[in-house]
Design an enzyme around this catalytic site. Structure first.
Site, mmCIF file in Angstrom:
data_model
loop_
_atom_site.group_PDB
_atom_site.id
_atom_site.type_symbol
_atom_site.label_atom_id
_atom_site.label_comp_id
_atom_site.label_asym_id
_atom_site.label_seq_id
_atom_site.Cartn_x
_atom_site.Cartn_y
_atom_site.Cartn_z
ATOM 1 N N ASP A 1 43.822 31.405 42.053
ATOM 2 C CA ASP A 1 44.177 31.664 40.641
ATOM 3 C C ASP A 1 44.617 30.459 39.817
ATOM 4 O O ASP A 1 45.430 29.654 40.276
ATOM 5 C CB ASP A 1 45.371 32.628 40.559
ATOM 6 C CG ASP A 1 45.297 33.803 41.486
ATOM 7 O OD1 ASP A 1 44.279 33.993 42.148
ATOM 8 O OD2 ASP A 1 46.296 34.537 41.542
HETATM 9 N N1 DQQ Z 1 46.728 35.642 44.114
HETATM 10 C C1 DQQ Z 1 46.698 37.004 43.698
HETATM 11 C C2 DQQ Z 1 48.025 37.149 43.025
HETATM 12 C C3 DQQ Z 1 48.923 36.338 43.879
HETATM 13 C C4 DQQ Z 1 48.075 35.166 44.189
HETATM 14 C C5 DQQ Z 1 45.529 37.293 42.812
HETATM 15 C C6 DQQ Z 1 48.322 34.567 45.536
HETATM 16 O O1 DQQ Z 1 48.463 38.468 42.913
HETATM 17 O O2 DQQ Z 1 50.128 35.974 43.223
HETATM 18 O O3 DQQ Z 1 44.369 36.630 43.214
HETATM 19 O O4 DQQ Z 1 47.570 33.384 45.671
#
Ligand code: DQQ
Length: 543
Positions: free
Chosen positions: A22
């Protein structure tokens, strides 16, 4: 190997190596764009997540810096997960992010720049009172409490932020408030919640004025007539609702409550997740980024040594009818265009294939307008298709003739078409309007086994009284293809790993029409895209 050089992108945001997911806390501050990202220092698979950090002056070329946040306190030892940046009054940026704590519960934590006069804000200091939030209210799921949004000023002048969570089995954008951004309390109701879906990851909440592609800063005065968008990452895609932020109720109120979440609008209909937007005060626009994961296998990723990229940053705004968001790649990306070629006044009859020559077919930007010569042949639209446009793209492929369409582009095509990817439209007649289906069909994109190769699709409305041209823009960047239909009404990001093309080092691009009705192409422009300097400078991540 040819594959690793072929698939690594030339102008998308990627670290020099390893796993990325992300976007976290994008911001513009003191002349510099910052992009933080979920990063694994130790390899090309998910795990040991820290906040990678890169800076840029143009959103195209990036300098990789040392990680901004690493796992070194009891409240984030299991991972420094996704969060956001808020710029507090007086020009003070603050990060709020999710920490996986020693008990593997999720907590929210704060960090400040060590030295605000460092133009790159390299070092971040975690607040002494971390975690600032724990999942300790009754009804909360301790492992589904993450991804705080950028803060905004609420009706009482205090800070608000939303956090993705699960409360009594409901998916929610939980609402918190604070006077000082350090001490937070839960508001007695969520910003918005919905029965019966998985946790909403990475909520994003922002204001927009219908028909105005300037962005709004949610903490500034929101002008009359503005609406609000609430985005949630759920069911492997980024969905959103348009509504208003009701100041009396201190809650988001959607314009239409749609119970079946297959019908919720999407930021992107392809491989795109966990997007985050920010207000760019330099150009007064809102910009959104998303994570595009790999759709090859984990062993392919080990061989490549990298996994994951961020889409080209997009300007995002609200359509004039106030019903949907529109997106377009930031104008800065056009600085990479070279070798422009143009064609005007083409006519594509049924079965025509027009080759777009003299651009690098692995690194290109193509803009093409299709003009409908007649609309009489449009077939009837069946509203049940809206539930599963992918299924419809799969059944009515690019070689299946229709009344109007399929017409579009064939990209990343091998000499004999053994491998090719199609991006195309079909036009249907609905009661008083027309509906356009846009597909990005990867089913023949590669002869390699072990890849995900769906036929992605999305529908948009089309007003034939006002518009006769359907535009398509496709950015091709090796394994990443981003397409924007109808001026950004449907966006589809696709990941492709052609095998024959990687070996021969040669590919083709065509415009095509397989519909019964002739379509005109009044204008077609294509460019070779130069390579950007992305995290390859002597900065930290090249080591
Ligand atoms: N990736 C998820 C999120 C979390 C993060 C979404 C962890 O909910 O915080 O892709 O890398």
């Amino acid at each position: 190997s040819p594959a690793s050089t072929m698939y690594k992108t030339a102008f998308h945001f990627q670290p020099a190596k390893n796993w990325m997911n992300d976007p976290s806390g994008p911001m513009y501050f003191n002349g510099i764009y910052h992009e933080f990202y979920q990063y694994n220092l130790n390899g090309p698979i998910f795990g040991d997540i820290v906040w990678g950090h890169s800076v840029s002056t143009d959103l195209v070329n990036w300098i990789g810096l040392e990680p901004a946040l690493v796992r070194d306190t009891p409240s984030d030892i299991d991972g420094c997960w996704t969060g956001s940046v808020t710029i507090l009054p007086g020009g003070k940026p603050v990060i709020i992010y999710t920490g996986g704590n020693i008990d593997q519960h999720q907590t929210q934590n704060i960090a400040f720049p060590k030295n605000r006069s460092d133009p790159y804000l390299r070092e971040w200091i975690k607040a002494a009172n971390n975690p600032v939030l724990r999942p300790d209210e009754p009804g909360m799921n301790v492992i589904e409490f993450r991804d705080p949004t950028t803060g905004w000023i609420g009706p009482d002048g205090h800070w608000r932020m939303a956090v993705g969570g699960e409360l009594n089995g409901y998916s929610a954008a939980l609402l918190y408030k604070s006077e000082d951004f350090l001490n937070w309390t839960k508001v007695d109701h969520p910003l918005y919640s919905h029965n019966g879906s998985n946790m909403w990851e990475c909520p994003d909440f922002f204001a927009a004025l219908p028909g105005n592609n300037g962005g709004l800063d949610l903490s500034a005065a929101i002008p009359q007539g503005a609406k609000h968008a609430l985005k949630m990452s759920v069911d492997s895609v980024d969905k959103y609702m348009i509504g208003v932020y009701d100041l009396q109720r201190d809650a988001f109120v959607p314009d239409n409550v749609v119970d079946d979440r297959r019908l919720w609008l999407r930021i992107d209909y392809g491989t795109f997740y966990a997007s985050k937007s920010f207000f760019d005060s330099k150009k007064g626009r809102r910009i959104v980024w998303g994570w595009s994961r790999e759709t090859d296998s984990p062993s392919d990723d080990l061989a490549k040594g990298w996994a994951g990229l961020h889409t080209i940053p997009r300007t995002i705004w609200l359509a004039a009818d106030g019903k949907q968001l529109l997106q377009w790649p930031v104008e800065e990306i056009e600085s990479l265009r070279t070798n422009e070629i143009n064609h005007q006044g083409l006519e594509l009859n049924k079965g025509d294939l027009f080759e777009i020559k003299e651009v690098d077919a692995f690194q290109a930007d193509v803009e093409i307008d299709f003009e409908l010569a007649s609309i009489d042949e449009a077939e009837p639209f069946d509203p049940s298709w809206l539930l599963d446009p992918e299924k419809h793209c799969g059944e009515a492929g690019a070689s299946v003739p229709g009344g109007i369409g399929p017409f579009g582009l064939v990209i990343l095509a091998s000499d004999n078409m053994d491998e090719h990817t199609e991006v195309y439209f079909r036009v249907y007649k609905s009661q008083e309007k027309y509906m356009v289906l846009m597909c990005s069909d990867l089913r023949r994109s590669s002869l390699r086994p072990g890849l995900e190769k769906p036929a992605y699709g999305g529908f948009f409305e089309f007003d034939l009284a006002k518009e006769r041209k359907i535009s398509l823009r496709t950015l091709i960047d090796r394994s990443a293809v981003e397409s924007f239909g109808g001026g950004g009404r449907v966006c589809i990001t696709s990941r492709v790993y052609p095998a024959v093309l990687a070996n021969v080092g040669r590919a083709h691009i065509y415009a095509f029409n397989n519909g019964n009705a002739m379509v005109r192409v009044p204008q077609l422009s294509a460019w070779t895209m130069r390579k950007a300097q992305v995290n390859v400078e002597k900065g930290w991540s090249a080591i």
